[in-house]
Scaffold this active site. Structure first.
Site, PDB file in Angstrom:
ATOM      1  N   LYS A  66       0.868  -1.182   0.000  1.00  0.00           N
ATOM      2  CA  LYS A  66       0.000   0.000   0.000  1.00  0.00           C
ATOM      3  C   LYS A  66       0.903   1.229   0.000  1.00  0.00           C
ATOM      4  O   LYS A  66       1.610   1.484   0.977  1.00  0.00           O
ATOM      5  CB  LYS A  66      -0.910  -0.007   1.233  1.00  0.00           C
ATOM      6  CG  LYS A  66      -1.881   1.160   1.294  1.00  0.00           C
ATOM      7  CD  LYS A  66      -2.741   1.069   2.543  1.00  0.00           C
ATOM      8  CE  LYS A  66      -3.768   2.198   2.581  1.00  0.00           C
ATOM      9  NZ  LYS A  66      -3.129   3.537   2.662  1.00  0.00           N
ATOM     10  N   PHE A 138      -1.795   0.015 -10.958  1.00  0.00           N
ATOM     11  CA  PHE A 138      -2.354  -1.160 -10.293  1.00  0.00           C
ATOM     12  C   PHE A 138      -3.702  -1.612 -10.855  1.00  0.00           C
ATOM     13  O   PHE A 138      -4.250  -2.619 -10.417  1.00  0.00           O
ATOM     14  CB  PHE A 138      -2.482  -0.963  -8.780  1.00  0.00           C
ATOM     15  CG  PHE A 138      -3.182   0.300  -8.339  1.00  0.00           C
ATOM     16  CD1 PHE A 138      -4.533   0.494  -8.548  1.00  0.00           C
ATOM     17  CD2 PHE A 138      -2.464   1.291  -7.695  1.00  0.00           C
ATOM     18  CE1 PHE A 138      -5.167   1.646  -8.130  1.00  0.00           C
ATOM     19  CE2 PHE A 138      -3.092   2.455  -7.263  1.00  0.00           C
ATOM     20  CZ  PHE A 138      -4.440   2.631  -7.480  1.00  0.00           C
ATOM     21  N   ARG A 208     -16.900   0.554  -3.792  1.00  0.00           N
ATOM     22  CA  ARG A 208     -16.340  -0.345  -2.780  1.00  0.00           C
ATOM     23  C   ARG A 208     -16.547  -1.787  -3.225  1.00  0.00           C
ATOM     24  O   ARG A 208     -17.639  -2.181  -3.611  1.00  0.00           O
ATOM     25  CB  ARG A 208     -17.021  -0.128  -1.431  1.00  0.00           C
ATOM     26  CG  ARG A 208     -16.788   1.249  -0.833  1.00  0.00           C
ATOM     27  CD  ARG A 208     -15.377   1.429  -0.324  1.00  0.00           C
ATOM     28  NE  ARG A 208     -15.106   2.822   0.038  1.00  0.00           N
ATOM     29  CZ  ARG A 208     -13.920   3.298   0.349  1.00  0.00           C
ATOM     30  NH1 ARG A 208     -12.862   2.496   0.321  1.00  0.00           N
ATOM     31  NH2 ARG A 208     -13.770   4.572   0.658  1.00  0.00           N
ATOM     32  N   LYS A 214      -7.573  -3.754   1.943  1.00  0.00           N
ATOM     33  CA  LYS A 214      -6.340  -3.159   2.457  1.00  0.00           C
ATOM     34  C   LYS A 214      -6.069  -3.721   3.851  1.00  0.00           C
ATOM     35  O   LYS A 214      -6.979  -3.915   4.655  1.00  0.00           O
ATOM     36  CB  LYS A 214      -6.428  -1.638   2.498  1.00  0.00           C
ATOM     37  CG  LYS A 214      -7.537  -1.061   3.364  1.00  0.00           C
ATOM     38  CD  LYS A 214      -7.536   0.461   3.275  1.00  0.00           C
ATOM     39  CE  LYS A 214      -8.706   1.067   4.047  1.00  0.00           C
ATOM     40  NZ  LYS A 214      -8.737   2.546   3.967  1.00  0.00           N
TER      41      LYS A 214
END
Length: 298
Positions: A66, A138, A208, A214
């Protein structure tokens, strides 16, 4: 009843960033910049992460670090902030990007977010610091196929760009939860923030997603700055804490994590900031919130 907002003293005020950005957008861009329209576009469609659930078996997921950068979306011709506003990057930087939609993070390296934020706020494509910025890819927004397929194409696009500032973020597979935790420990020990997990068989979808997670050792959330509380003692004449408001209208203070520079020149009223916390109090407010960064640039 909410306490009254404390309006900052004149020494603590700074011009509204949206107004400043609009004025700059209407002016001629410096040499080397790409022409952008003054009117911001709608926020780009993006796949957003949920928190990692320990019940998930990570064997079927791709795992990456991250990054503490600034998310940027490329629509094939314009690079934009998450808000939809055009990002004033150098022409040479953009020239290496392919004519397809990309999602990624502008990144200088671990623990260099403040430098990156300062660079983007200066809105100067000629700034030499741009030579150190990387666009870490990504995702391929809207592309067909599962993430295995999209990742293979993303790597091919980054390789074909043949530019050191365009990279596919390294992704790896782990066999089990223990390996995932070991990787998390390694990243944290090296100054990283945590991990991102993307389910290998997942199709791309906006909003979402259960397929994007994460993993960090803390919780994080966002709130809007609605006032400043004056500092005392060593902090006399500067901001002691930010008064912030969550989306549900609940207000609280954030004092930890503010550098001396931020206390002298804090995020503007209305700015959206990210904070970290370990847990919620019985009253439902974050316990020991700590300022992390402004979420986006206007």
């Amino acid at each position: 009843m909410r306490p009254p907002t404390r309006i900052p003293a004149p020494a603590l005020r700074r011009p509204g960033r949206c107004i400043r950005s609009l004025i700059l957008a209407l002016a001629l861009l410096p040499a080397g910049a790409v022409a952008q329209t003054a009117e911001p576009a709608d926020a780009p469609a993006a796949m957003l992460a949920l928190r990692y659930d320990p019940a998930i078996d990570p064997a079927g997921w791709w795992v990456s670090e991250k990054l503490d950068g600034v998310r940027a979306s490329w629509d094939g011709s314009v690079l934009r902030f998450r808000s939809g506003r055009a990002l004033p990057a150098p022409a040479w930087f953009l020239a290496a990007l392919p004519p397809v939609a990309l999602d990624g993070e502008l990144w200088l390296g671990r623990r260099r977010f403040d430098e990156l934020s300062g660079l983007l706020r200066r809105e100067d494509p000629a700034d030499p610091l741009w030579r150190e910025v990387r666009y870490m890819l990504f995702e391929l927004p809207g592309a067909a196929g599962d993430f295995d397929t999209r990742l293979a194409r993303l790597r091919s696009l980054a390789e074909a760009a043949d530019a050191p500032w365009v990279q596919a973020i390294p992704q790896q597979r782990v066999p089990d939860r223990a390996a995932l935790q070991r990787l998390l420990g390694e990243v944290l020990a090296s100054g990283g923030e945590g991990l991102m997990l993307h389910r290998a068989d997942a199709l791309w979808q906006p909003g979402r997603s259960e397929a994007l997670r994460k993993l960090t050792p803390w919780l994080d959330a966002e709130a809007r700055v609605v006032g400043y509380l004056p500092g005392k003692g060593r902090l006399q004449g500067r901001v002691g804490a930010l008064q912030v408001e969550r989306a549900d209208g609940r207000r609280f203070r954030i004092g930890s994590g503010l550098s001396d520079a931020l206390r002298a020149n804090p995020p503007a009223l209305g700015a959206l900031v990210t904070y970290r916390y370990r847990e919620l109090t019985p009253a439902g407010l974050p316990r020991f919130p700590r300022y992390l960064r402004e979420r986006t640039l206007p």
